[in-house]
Design an enzyme around this catalytic site. Structure first.
Site, PDB file in Angstrom:
ATOM      1  CB  ALA A  13       8.239   3.293   9.959  1.00 28.96           C
ATOM      2  CB  VAL A  64      -0.839   2.554  16.714  1.00 28.23           C
ATOM      3  CG1 VAL A  64       0.521   2.726  16.062  1.00 28.23           C
ATOM      4  CG2 VAL A  64      -1.944   2.426  15.661  1.00 28.23           C
ATOM      5  CE1 TYR A 156      -7.580   6.739   6.060  1.00 27.12           C
ATOM      6  CE2 TYR A 156      -8.365   8.483   4.611  1.00 27.12           C
ATOM      7  CZ  TYR A 156      -7.325   7.811   5.227  1.00 27.12           C
ATOM      8  OH  TYR A 156      -6.030   8.230   5.007  1.00 27.12           O
TER       9      TYR A 156
END
Length: 249
Positions: A13, A64, A156
């Site tokens: 974020a 994460v 990706y």
């Protein structure tokens, strides 16, 4: 405001699409936890949210792909707010190259952040949302998850394709608990990733987009707000394209 009284956690974020999402959720009334590997960026974004919209913003440093850090942040969110209504799995990385020069460690890192990170955070969120009777999980995927890598190394696209499948799997599993799980699949958004393109590459990408331009982070954020809103209460397992018409499926 559509999200008044709600609590959201947005990963990645601190900048770009993630910051735009956090701001859009706050503008609609949600208190927001901003998680990012760059704590200073998350703090700056959180301060702006508090000053502009008067919402409570909690900034946290989190990788994460690190399960201990993920668990610690989710615990701090619940301790601070008492609940979690919306999770946006935005954190992601990309690597450039070809099949021949793409290093194994780059493949592992992309998969760890983009896929495993989404899995870790979704698992933690589901535990909280089940107890409170519902919630929204929204994953940020990519058009590359549907058509394959376009401008990056061949890790990706597969990572985002797996995120799409994970989205549908979790949507089926969590529906009985009142938890919806959806994804937004952007293409060619004005971010730090697209800023790496050469002018020639940029023109080539735009030429393939029917609307004739790159997208803006705020346009991705608007799709997230919809999926987090009461109006999307009957939407789950959806991969929502935000790509200017590049892929119409």
């Amino acid at each position: 405001m559509k999200l008044r009284g709600k609590v959201a956690l947005v990963t990645g974020a601190g900048r770009g699409i993630g910051r735009a999402i956090a701001e859009a959720l706050a503008q609609e009334g949600a208190d927001v936890a901003l998680a990012d590997v760059d704590l200073h960026a998350a703090q700056a974004a959180g301060q702006e949210i508090s000053e502009r919209w008067g919402r409570t913003a909690l900034a946290a440093q989190m990788d994460v792909a690190n399960l201990e850090e993920v668990r610690a942040v989710f615990q701090s969110v619940v301790e601070r707010f008492g609940r979690l209504d919306i999770l946006v799995n935005n954190a992601g990385i990309i690597r450039r190259g070809t099949l021949e020069d793409h290093r194994d460690e780059d493949w592992e890192k992309v998969m760890a952040v983009n896929l495993k990170g989404t899995y870790y955070c979704s698992r933690e969120a589901a535990q909280v949302m089940k107890k409170q009777g519902g919630g929204r999980i929204i994953n940020i995927s990519s058009v590359a998850g549907k058509v394959g890598d376009i401008t990056s190394a061949p890790s990706y696209g597969p990572s985002k394709g797996a995120v799409n499948t994970l989205t549908k799997s979790l949507a089926r599993e969590l529906a009985p608990y009142g938890i919806t799980v959806n994804a937004v699949a952007p293409h060619a958004i004005e971010t730090e990733m697209s800023a790496e393109w050469s002018e020639e590459r940029r023109k080539a990408v735009v030429a393939q987009i029917p609307l004739g331009r790159l997208g803006r982070p705020e346009e991705v954020a608007a799709a997230v707000v919809f999926l987090a809103s009461p109006e999307a209460g009957f939407v789950t397992g959806e991969i929502l394209d935000v790509n200017g018409g590049y892929l119409m499926d």
